[in-house]
Design a protein around this motif. Structure first.
Motif, mmCIF file in Angstrom:
data_model
loop_
_atom_site.group_PDB
_atom_site.id
_atom_site.type_symbol
_atom_site.label_atom_id
_atom_site.label_comp_id
_atom_site.label_asym_id
_atom_site.label_seq_id
_atom_site.Cartn_x
_atom_site.Cartn_y
_atom_site.Cartn_z
ATOM 1 N N ALA A 76 -31.105 61.512 102.299
ATOM 2 C CA ALA A 76 -30.263 61.124 103.441
ATOM 3 C C ALA A 76 -28.843 60.823 102.988
ATOM 4 C CB ALA A 76 -30.841 59.904 104.145
ATOM 5 N N ILE A 77 -27.898 60.985 103.939
ATOM 6 C CA ILE A 77 -26.501 60.606 103.761
ATOM 7 C C ILE A 77 -26.242 59.422 104.686
ATOM 8 C CG2 ILE A 77 -24.103 61.366 103.840
ATOM 9 C CD1 ILE A 77 -25.767 62.823 101.784
ATOM 10 N N VAL A 78 -25.754 58.327 104.132
ATOM 11 C CA VAL A 78 -25.625 57.086 104.910
ATOM 12 C C VAL A 78 -24.182 56.589 104.831
ATOM 13 C CG1 VAL A 78 -26.468 54.743 105.246
ATOM 14 C CG2 VAL A 78 -28.013 56.504 104.362
ATOM 15 N N GLY A 79 -23.630 56.229 106.023
ATOM 16 C CA GLY A 79 -22.347 55.541 106.091
ATOM 17 C C GLY A 79 -22.586 54.093 106.516
ATOM 18 N N ARG A 80 -22.005 53.118 105.834
ATOM 19 C CA ARG A 80 -22.339 51.713 106.066
ATOM 20 C C ARG A 80 -21.080 50.904 106.437
ATOM 21 N NH1 ARG A 80 -27.491 50.959 104.088
ATOM 22 N NH2 ARG A 80 -28.249 52.568 102.610
ATOM 23 N N PHE A 81 -21.400 49.790 107.209
ATOM 24 C CA PHE A 81 -20.363 48.798 107.546
ATOM 25 C C PHE A 81 -21.058 47.436 107.596
ATOM 26 C CE2 PHE A 81 -18.369 46.022 110.664
ATOM 27 C CZ PHE A 81 -17.055 46.004 110.220
ATOM 28 N N SER A 82 -20.395 46.430 107.032
ATOM 29 C CA SER A 82 -20.954 45.065 107.070
ATOM 30 C C SER A 82 -19.811 44.082 107.274
ATOM 31 C CB SER A 82 -21.712 44.773 105.774
ATOM 32 O OG SER A 82 -20.830 44.822 104.661
ATOM 33 N N ALA A 83 -20.135 43.066 108.105
ATOM 34 C CA ALA A 83 -19.179 41.966 108.360
ATOM 35 C C ALA A 83 -19.994 40.758 108.805
ATOM 36 C CB ALA A 83 -18.180 42.358 109.431
ATOM 37 N N GLY A 123 -31.084 64.652 113.941
ATOM 38 C CA GLY A 123 -31.327 63.757 112.824
ATOM 39 C C GLY A 123 -30.168 62.831 112.546
ATOM 40 N N HIS A 124 -29.521 62.328 113.587
ATOM 41 C CA HIS A 124 -28.387 61.401 113.463
ATOM 42 C C HIS A 124 -28.843 60.042 113.994
ATOM 43 C CE1 HIS A 124 -23.962 60.616 113.318
ATOM 44 N NE2 HIS A 124 -24.273 59.726 114.259
ATOM 45 N N TRP A 125 -28.913 59.070 113.084
ATOM 46 C CA TRP A 125 -29.403 57.753 113.484
ATOM 47 C C TRP A 125 -28.351 56.668 113.234
ATOM 48 C CZ3 TRP A 125 -32.394 61.177 110.671
ATOM 49 C CH2 TRP A 125 -33.544 61.673 111.317
ATOM 50 N N ILE A 126 -28.406 55.635 114.134
ATOM 51 C CA ILE A 126 -27.536 54.459 113.970
ATOM 52 C C ILE A 126 -28.454 53.238 113.907
ATOM 53 C CG2 ILE A 126 -25.717 53.034 114.992
ATOM 54 C CD1 ILE A 126 -24.824 55.544 116.501
ATOM 55 N N ASP A 127 -28.320 52.463 112.819
ATOM 56 C CA ASP A 127 -29.156 51.274 112.643
ATOM 57 C C ASP A 127 -28.245 50.049 112.606
ATOM 58 O OD1 ASP A 127 -32.026 50.354 111.733
ATOM 59 O OD2 ASP A 127 -30.559 49.248 110.516
ATOM 60 N N VAL A 128 -28.543 49.067 113.457
ATOM 61 C CA VAL A 128 -27.720 47.852 113.565
ATOM 62 C C VAL A 128 -28.602 46.637 113.317
ATOM 63 C CG1 VAL A 128 -26.236 46.463 115.046
ATOM 64 C CG2 VAL A 128 -26.184 48.959 115.219
ATOM 65 N N ARG A 129 -28.151 45.747 112.444
ATOM 66 C CA ARG A 129 -28.812 44.456 112.206
ATOM 67 C C ARG A 129 -27.741 43.366 112.408
ATOM 68 N NH1 ARG A 129 -33.702 45.234 109.353
ATOM 69 N NH2 ARG A 129 -33.994 47.432 108.683
ATOM 70 N N SER A 167 -19.301 56.903 107.234
ATOM 71 C CA SER A 167 -18.798 55.551 106.942
ATOM 72 C C SER A 167 -17.728 55.145 107.958
ATOM 73 C CB SER A 167 -18.230 55.489 105.525
ATOM 74 O OG SER A 167 -19.240 55.741 104.569
ATOM 75 N N ASP A 168 -16.854 56.100 108.320
ATOM 76 C CA ASP A 168 -15.847 55.798 109.342
ATOM 77 C C ASP A 168 -16.518 55.500 110.684
ATOM 78 O OD1 ASP A 168 -13.916 56.173 107.451
ATOM 79 O OD2 ASP A 168 -13.470 58.254 108.062
ATOM 80 N N GLU A 169 -17.546 56.279 110.987
ATOM 81 C CA GLU A 169 -18.244 56.049 112.257
ATOM 82 C C GLU A 169 -18.910 54.677 112.281
ATOM 83 O OE1 GLU A 169 -21.868 58.021 114.925
ATOM 84 O OE2 GLU A 169 -21.025 59.132 113.209
ATOM 85 N N ALA A 170 -19.526 54.299 111.142
ATOM 86 C CA ALA A 170 -20.156 52.979 111.044
ATOM 87 C C ALA A 170 -19.126 51.871 111.197
ATOM 88 C CB ALA A 170 -20.893 52.866 109.717
ATOM 89 N N SER A 171 -17.942 52.090 110.619
ATOM 90 C CA SER A 171 -16.888 51.081 110.715
ATOM 91 C C SER A 171 -16.405 50.921 112.159
ATOM 92 C CB SER A 171 -15.724 51.494 109.807
ATOM 93 O OG SER A 171 -14.650 50.587 109.921
ATOM 94 N N VAL A 172 -16.265 52.079 112.866
ATOM 95 C CA VAL A 172 -15.835 52.007 114.268
ATOM 96 C C VAL A 172 -16.862 51.250 115.105
ATOM 97 C CG1 VAL A 172 -15.374 53.374 116.318
ATOM 98 C CG2 VAL A 172 -14.398 54.055 114.123
ATOM 99 N N ILE A 173 -18.133 51.565 114.889
ATOM 100 C CA ILE A 173 -19.185 50.898 115.662
ATOM 101 C C ILE A 173 -19.226 49.413 115.339
ATOM 102 C CG2 ILE A 173 -21.690 50.777 115.963
ATOM 103 C CD1 ILE A 173 -21.765 53.798 115.536
ATOM 104 N N GLY A 174 -19.123 49.087 114.058
ATOM 105 C CA GLY A 174 -19.180 47.678 113.667
ATOM 106 C C GLY A 174 -18.036 46.883 114.261
ATOM 107 N N ASN A 175 -16.808 47.395 114.220
ATOM 108 C CA ASN A 175 -15.663 46.692 114.768
ATOM 109 C C ASN A 175 -15.782 46.534 116.287
ATOM 110 O OD1 ASN A 175 -14.268 46.250 112.330
ATOM 111 N ND2 ASN A 175 -13.535 48.406 112.343
ATOM 112 N N ALA A 176 -16.352 47.562 116.916
ATOM 113 C CA ALA A 176 -16.542 47.469 118.367
ATOM 114 C C ALA A 176 -17.548 46.394 118.717
ATOM 115 C CB ALA A 176 -16.987 48.823 118.920
ATOM 116 N N LEU A 177 -18.649 46.288 117.905
ATOM 117 C CA LEU A 177 -19.675 45.276 118.188
ATOM 118 C C LEU A 177 -19.126 43.856 117.997
ATOM 119 C CD1 LEU A 177 -22.818 46.925 116.549
ATOM 120 C CD2 LEU A 177 -22.329 46.658 118.986
ATOM 121 N N LEU A 178 -18.227 43.723 117.022
ATOM 122 C CA LEU A 178 -17.664 42.395 116.776
ATOM 123 C C LEU A 178 -16.836 41.898 117.956
ATOM 124 C CD1 LEU A 178 -16.602 42.728 113.012
ATOM 125 C CD2 LEU A 178 -18.508 41.405 113.951
#
Length: 488
Positions: free
Chosen positions: A129-136, A95-101, A55-66
């Motif tokens: 699966a174990i999933v970490g999520r970020f949305s904005a 087996g480490h995946w990153i999905d961005v929409r 979840s922390d990793e997803a948050s870092v990626i999401g903030n960077a994309l913004l």
């Protein structure tokens, strides 16, 4: 006669086995439950911790994309994802995946894009699966890993942790076992050995010393009991010596009958016997010879045997016929016996001047008569004494010549058992007696003793063993034995 009894012993186990079983089995079950519970908890903790990381990793990626200046440039976003997440890629993170929409478009990448065997899956289709999520706004980021791979990477550390717990539990079990053995099992074994010494009449002992106060008290009580038993045994031994002396006094000390030479053997199964025999001169100068066997052995049988001897002696004062003596004894004897007691007996009347032998037998072992021609078996002429007050016995008559021999024995001879429960037997007794002419009667008695002892071997003596052998001798005018022989 032997009283048979059946002793049933309950199945038992050594105390140390029961203690160790009672302690170690519940302990093993408890440790197994704890290990399984701890393993599951550690696996759950590992997956929960990894979910937070993702979840922390997803948050870092999401903030960077913004912060990107051109959000519609898919190629730039993919390049950014691969470069920014390169540090997470490697053999340890398969087996480490990153999905961005974003803005209605779906962009995804894998941390190891060079591995063609791990194509990027649909997030909703990944099982376990174990999933970490970020949305904005229109941006959705999901970082996914397989739970099985997370658990696999955490299993080694978890198993090492559980091994430590198992080792501590084993050490605790060993310590408890050693304490149980030293404080309980070993002292109990020593106390048991002390009690076994009492069973073998070893009454001289000092109290054992233990760390346990209760065991010390028990040891002291056992020592006190041993001292009491020692005094009781001394009193009992003295009483039994007196009883044995009394019984021996009831037996003929030296048998001297005109025309007959005697040799005897008397061996009680205990200190005193239920067997009895006697020789007495009657009013008409004939001689009464008898042997009897009371049911059982030991003190009760010996008391009854003494009573039977007095009854026989009393009955012989009024008649000389063996059958009539039996009748009189049978009418009197039940007054002095319990309901379950009875006796077998063989009574002989010997008339020296006519070399005539009369006999009656109350259920007794067959009388063996060895003449110069053959072996004659004189069977019982009636039932045992003390069973039916109205019973009657007949008398048989025989004439002897010098050299003829008689053998009277109780059932303890034929019923002597060997270690395999095989009896000595009447047939073997007859065979041994048939070959007795090669020995004088004293030698034959010693030979028969040896045969019986050899057959019994290590088996215990279960019944009194008594037998008499008489040999007809020529007598002179003064009614003296001729030739004269030693008599036992």
């Amino acid at each position: 006669m032997v009283d048979n009894s059946i002793k049933v012993r309950r199945r038992s186990y050594p105390t140390v086995t029961l203690l160790l079983f009672a302690v170690n089995v519940p302990l093993a079950v408890l440790v197994a439950i704890l290990l399984v519970t701890d393993y599951r908890r550690e696996m759950r903790r590992a997956t929960d911790a990894r979910r937070i990381t993702l979840s922390d990793e997803a948050s870092v990626i999401g903030n960077a994309l913004l912060r990107l200046s051109e959000p519609d440039d898919a190629a730039a976003i993919t390049t950014f994802l691969e470069s920014s997440c390169a540090e997470t890629a490697g053999p340890s993170t398969p087996g480490h995946w990153i999905d961005v929409r974003w803005n209605g478009k779906r962009l995804h990448t894998h941390t190891r894009p060079d591995n063609e065997q791990n194509p990027a899956p649909e997030i909703g289709r990944i099982q376990d699966a174990i999933v970490g999520r970020f949305s904005a706004g229109d941006l959705r980021v999901a970082v996914t890993e397989r739970a099985a791979e997370i658990r696999r990477s955490a299993r080694g550390e978890t198993l090492m942790h559980l091994s430590g717990i198992l080792g501590l539990a084993s050490l605790a079990a060993i310590i408890v076992d050693v304490v149980l053995v030293r404080l309980i099992a070993n002292p109990t074994k020593r106390l048991t050995e002390t009690v076994e010494q009492l069973q073998s009449n070893a009454f001289q002992m000092e109290p054992l010393s233990f760390r346990s106060r209760e065991l010390n008290d028990l040891s002291f009580q056992i020592a006190q009991m041993a001292e009491s038993l020692r005094h009781a045994e001394a009193d009992r031994s003295g009483a039994m010596r007196r009883a044995r002396d009394i019984q021996n006094h009831l037996l003929p000390q030296r048998i001297c009958v005109p025309g007959l030479a005697f040799a005897t053997h008397f061996q009680p199964a205990e200190d005193v016997a239920g067997d009895i025999y006697g020789v007495m001169e009657m009013r008409d100068k004939s001689w009464l010879i008898y042997i009897a066997d009371l049911v059982g052995h030991g003190i009760p049988a010996a008391i009854s045997a003494a009573v039977l001897k007095m009854v026989i002696d009393s009955a012989a004062s009024g008649t000389t016929d063996p059958g009539e003596i039996m009748n009189r004894v049978n009418r009197i004897l039940p007054r002095y016996l319990s309901d379950s007691e009875f006796a077998t007996a063989a009574i002989l009347r010997w008339v020296p001047d006519r070399a005539e032998l009369s006999s009656a037998s109350a259920g007794h072992e067959p009388i063996l008569l060895m003449t110069q021609q053959r072996l004659v078996t004189l069977d019982a002429t009636g039932i045992p004494l003390g069973i039916d007050p109205s019973a009657c016995w007949t008398t048989s008559h025989h004439n002897l010549v010098p050299g003829d021999r008689l053998l009277l024995a109780t059932d303890g001879v034929a019923e002597t058992h060997d270690p395999n429960e095989q009896q000595f037997g009447r047939s073997r007794l007859s065979e041994v007696f048939s070959n007795s002419y090669s020995r004088d009667i004293e030698e034959f008695v010693a030979h028969l003793e040896t045969e019986i002892a050899s057959h019994r071997a290590t088996a215990p003596i279960e019944d009194d063993v008594t037998f008499l052998i008489a040999e007809c001798r020529r007598i002179d005018a003064n009614q003296q034995l001729f030739p004269e022989k030693n008599q036992t």
